[in-house]
Motif scaffolding. Structure first.
Motif, PDB file in Angstrom:
ATOM      1  N   PRO A  45      -2.249  11.732  15.805  1.00 22.24           N
ATOM      2  CA  PRO A  45      -2.429  12.614  14.967  1.00 22.24           C
ATOM      3  C   PRO A  45      -2.694  12.399  12.989  1.00 22.24           C
ATOM      4  O   PRO A  45      -3.550  13.230  12.328  1.00 22.24           O
ATOM      5  N   PHE A  46      -3.320  11.065  13.151  1.00 18.68           N
ATOM      6  CA  PHE A  46      -3.229  10.426  12.394  1.00 18.68           C
ATOM      7  C   PHE A  46      -4.856  11.053  12.070  1.00 18.68           C
ATOM      8  O   PHE A  46      -5.593  11.345  11.402  1.00 18.68           O
ATOM      9  N   ALA A  64       3.706  22.806  17.326  1.00 16.95           N
ATOM     10  CA  ALA A  64       4.657  21.630  17.236  1.00 16.95           C
ATOM     11  C   ALA A  64       3.441  20.397  17.136  1.00 16.95           C
ATOM     12  O   ALA A  64       3.130  20.170  16.085  1.00 16.95           O
ATOM     13  N   ARG A  65       1.879  20.858  17.539  1.00 11.41           N
ATOM     14  CA  ARG A  65       0.725  19.736  17.075  1.00 11.41           C
ATOM     15  C   ARG A  65       0.268  19.664  15.980  1.00 11.41           C
ATOM     16  O   ARG A  65      -0.187  19.160  15.811  1.00 11.41           O
ATOM     17  N   THR A  66       0.146  20.935  15.782  1.00  7.28           N
ATOM     18  CA  THR A  66      -1.217  21.833  14.590  1.00  7.28           C
ATOM     19  C   THR A  66      -0.101  21.006  12.975  1.00  7.28           C
ATOM     20  O   THR A  66       0.721  20.150  12.078  1.00  7.28           O
ATOM     21  N   SER A  67       1.194  21.226  13.817  1.00  5.48           N
ATOM     22  CA  SER A  67       2.811  20.797  12.466  1.00  5.48           C
ATOM     23  C   SER A  67       2.694  18.852  12.570  1.00  5.48           C
ATOM     24  O   SER A  67       2.976  18.532  11.587  1.00  5.48           O
ATOM     25  N   MET A  68       2.047  18.403  13.091  1.00  5.30           N
ATOM     26  CA  MET A  68       2.514  16.636  13.338  1.00  5.30           C
ATOM     27  C   MET A  68       1.455  16.225  12.673  1.00  5.30           C
ATOM     28  O   MET A  68       0.378  15.501  11.772  1.00  5.30           O
ATOM     29  N   VAL A  69      -0.191  17.172  13.056  1.00  4.73           N
ATOM     30  CA  VAL A  69      -1.878  16.725  12.464  1.00  4.73           C
ATOM     31  C   VAL A  69      -0.856  17.494  10.837  1.00  4.73           C
ATOM     32  O   VAL A  69      -1.715  16.342   9.889  1.00  4.73           O
ATOM     33  N   PHE A  95       3.225  15.811  22.625  1.00  6.89           N
ATOM     34  CA  PHE A  95       2.420  15.125  21.806  1.00  6.89           C
ATOM     35  C   PHE A  95       1.568  13.931  22.244  1.00  6.89           C
ATOM     36  O   PHE A  95       0.647  13.531  21.880  1.00  6.89           O
ATOM     37  N   THR A  96       2.127  13.651  23.585  1.00  7.64           N
ATOM     38  CA  THR A  96       1.789  12.264  24.436  1.00  7.64           C
ATOM     39  C   THR A  96       0.436  13.373  24.953  1.00  7.64           C
ATOM     40  O   THR A  96       0.939  14.199  26.130  1.00  7.64           O
ATOM     41  N   ALA A  97      -0.791  12.194  25.056  1.00  8.15           N
ATOM     42  CA  ALA A  97      -1.818  12.299  25.716  1.00  8.15           C
ATOM     43  C   ALA A  97      -2.347  13.996  25.678  1.00  8.15           C
ATOM     44  O   ALA A  97      -2.403  14.793  26.508  1.00  8.15           O
ATOM     45  N   PRO A  98      -2.643  14.623  24.248  1.00  7.44           N
ATOM     46  CA  PRO A  98      -2.784  16.416  24.674  1.00  7.44           C
ATOM     47  C   PRO A  98      -3.716  16.781  24.779  1.00  7.44           C
ATOM     48  O   PRO A  98      -4.515  17.132  25.484  1.00  7.44           O
ATOM     49  N   LYS A  99      -5.076  15.409  24.919  1.00  8.14           N
ATOM     50  CA  LYS A  99      -6.749  15.793  25.579  1.00  8.14           C
ATOM     51  C   LYS A  99      -7.027  15.426  27.035  1.00  8.14           C
ATOM     52  O   LYS A  99      -7.235  15.426  27.571  1.00  8.14           O
ATOM     53  N   PRO A 150       6.308   8.090  18.691  1.00  4.60           N
ATOM     54  CA  PRO A 150       5.895   9.906  18.495  1.00  4.60           C
ATOM     55  C   PRO A 150       7.309   9.939  18.044  1.00  4.60           C
ATOM     56  O   PRO A 150       7.088  11.885  17.579  1.00  4.60           O
ATOM     57  N   ALA A 151       8.473   9.777  17.739  1.00  2.00           N
ATOM     58  CA  ALA A 151       9.079  10.449  16.996  1.00  2.00           C
ATOM     59  C   ALA A 151       9.585  10.119  15.380  1.00  2.00           C
ATOM     60  O   ALA A 151       9.869  11.356  14.890  1.00  2.00           O
ATOM     61  N   TRP A 152       8.371   9.618  14.533  1.00  2.00           N
ATOM     62  CA  TRP A 152       7.967  10.273  13.669  1.00  2.00           C
ATOM     63  C   TRP A 152       7.293  11.538  13.403  1.00  2.00           C
ATOM     64  O   TRP A 152       7.476  12.057  12.432  1.00  2.00           O
TER      65      TRP A 152
END
Length: 538
Positions: free
Chosen positions: A18-19, A64-69, A325-329, A365-367
């Motif tokens: 995400p960073f 969820a992933r978009t929110s993380m970014v 979160f884990t390995a989205p690609k 990932p918890a963060w």
């Protein structure tokens, strides 16, 4: 630990995806500023939803992933942002999903915008209003922050008018981008602008016979063969897919949107179209799609994947966030067997977070799952260990299971025990649905029976005060006493003979929580069952 405990250097050193995505977005915004097109107002993240069906696990993953970014971006920059969840509810209904009520009603409304079709469930003013409401309930249930935008509202309110007029101005350029990607028959009738029939209300896939980029008027052949004139503004027409995606980016000023790898070509074409319109393509990446147990792509129509409700019957929503979160690609299998492991991985990440500092904590990932507000309490036992207790004794009484946890972790706080409550329910559900139906005990070999007898005798002589390490050593010693060449075979024998499955718990912690004498009785019960069924194996 809160975000105020981190330094700017900590955020810059964070390397989790995400960073990395947030830095890609920052680079895009910097380039726009250098080109004289600085971003005004909040940075816009977008996710899309097709309301011909209900929200599903892919919808959850994308939001969820978009929110993380977004969270990582705000942490890096301090800039305001928002997430737009865009519902494509002006699309025409192309086919009737087989799992819906009032099939004949929907058949009568094929090709009409989803927002103009009566609700087959009879609860809302339209088909899309029903599914949009379900989407919003779904997103609210998980605490996502978002702004809901209906395509119908965007077109009819004039929010898309500039994009529609601009599309008329660059119409030929857009055709040059899209026509080479189409078959010969479709090329002959293709238009990036789809008029809505003023007589039938259906979305028409017809060519434009005339168009006026100054006024917005277009001429086309209506369904009855007559020539009709409409103005593209105000929702009398809509953009066709790819052009619509680009038009949305242009109209809403979208800065970031991710998508599935199946849309790679669509992203490429939409990027070119938004440039033709005079906009800048958003940052983003293509994530891999989930696979079923057989390695096939999950399909809503095939029903070969997990639903949100199915996952949540066996584990907390945070574990589903971790799986996304884990390995989205990387393409990953999404089926029931991954749930216990993912639930325990989530617990481990939360447990580790308190002792981590700097970039290491930010990459936990918890963060990302908790947007920086990571809980300080975890259950005192893992999901896997609790499931093994349920499994070993066939126990589905929550009070008895609480007693086992208290015995195993006598110093557990009330908060930790409270955190265990949902875990107990998940373990019972998972055991009944997946473990119990697959149990298959086998007879031990003479060597295995001898080792099991030694282990049972050793455990029976213990007080219960021994630590996990001592109990684990007793298991090893029993296998060594009968000269197992490979101790993995010895542990597999325990699982298959005593537990009726090919894999099982780490025996030290299991015997600690279940009790050494109780574990000895469990082993003797397995040996007695074998004796009653005809003795040991070869």
């Amino acid at each position: 630990m809160t975000d105020t405990d981190f330094t700017a250097e900590d955020f810059e050193a964070a390397k989790s995806w995400p960073f990395q995505e947030a830095r890609s977005l920052i680079k895009r915004l910097d380039q726009m500023e250098k080109q004289g097109k600085p971003k005004d107002g909040p940075v816009v993240f977008e996710t899309g939803y097709g309301p011909s069906g209900l929200p599903h696990i892919g919808t959850f993953g994308e939001v969820a992933r978009t929110s993380m970014v977004r969270n990582a971006f705000e942490a890096l920059t301090g800039r305001p942002s928002r997430i737009v969840c865009f519902s494509d509810d002006m699309d025409g209904l192309r086919k009737v999903p087989p799992n819906l009520p009032n099939q004949s009603l929907l058949e009568q409304n094929l090709q009409r915008p989803l927002s103009s079709i009566p609700d087959p469930f009879g609860t809302h003013e339209s088909f899309s209003a029903h599914n949009n409401a379900r989407l919003r309930e779904f997103l609210d249930r998980f605490g996502f922050e978002y702004e809901f935008v209906s395509a119908t509202d965007a077109y009819r309110s004039g929010r898309m008018d500039d994009a529609m007029m601009r599309m008329l101005e660059v119409y030929d350029e857009v055709l040059d981008i899209l026509l080479p990607t189409l078959g010969e028959e479709r090329r002959a009738t293709y238009s990036p602008i789809l008029p809505i029939s003023p007589t039938t209300g259906r979305v028409l896939y017809v060519p434009l016979l005339e168009r006026d980029a100054g006024t917005g008027d277009v001429v086309f052949e209506d369904e009855d063969g007559s020539r009709a004139t409409i103005n593209v503004k105000g929702g009398a027409a809509k953009l066709q897919w790819k052009a619509d995606w680009a038009g949305r980016w242009y109209a809403l000023g979208v800065d970031y949107e991710m998508s599935g790898e199946d849309l790679t070509e669509s992203v490429r074409l939409s990027n070119r179209i938004v440039k033709a319109l005079g906009g800048t393509p958003p940052a983003g990446f293509q994530y891999q799609l989930f696979l079923d147990e057989e390695g096939r792509k999950i399909s809503k129509s095939k029903g070969n994947g997990l639903t949100i409700d199915q996952w949540l019957r066996y584990a907390a929503p945070e574990s589903l966030s971790l799986y996304n979160f884990t390995a989205p690609k990387k393409a990953k299998k999404l089926y029931f067997d991954v749930i216990p492991k993912t639930a325990d991985e989530y617990r481990t990440h939360v447990e580790k977070y308190e002792g981590q500092e700097g970039a290491k904590a930010l990459d936990n990932p918890a963060w990302h799952i908790h947007r920086g507000d990571v809980p300080g309490v975890v259950p005192p036992v893992s999901f896997g260990l609790l499931l093994n207790i349920v499994d070993a004794g066939g126990i589905d009484d929550p009070a008895v299971l609480r007693g086992f946890v208290r015995k195993y972790r006598p110093g557990a706080s009330e908060a930790e025990m409270a955190a265990t409550e949902p875990l107990i329910g998940y373990a019972i559900n998972y055991f009944h649905d997946f473990v119990l139906p697959k149990k298959s005990y086998r007879a031990p070999t003479e060597q295995e029976a001898q080792a099991l007898g030694i282990l049972a005798e050793t455990l029976d002589g213990m007080s219960g005060e021994e630590d996990e390490g001592t109990l684990q050593t007793a298991v090893f010693d029993a296998g060594k006493a009968v000269e197992f060449k490979n101790l993995r075979d010895w542990f597999r024998a325990i699982y298959e003979v005593v537990f009726g499955q090919s894999e099982g718990p780490r025996m030290g912690p299991f015997a600690k929580i279940y009790g050494p004498k109780e574990t000895a009785e469990l082993i003797r019960g397995a040996l007695a069952r074998t004796h009653q069924e005809g003795g040991t194996g070869a």
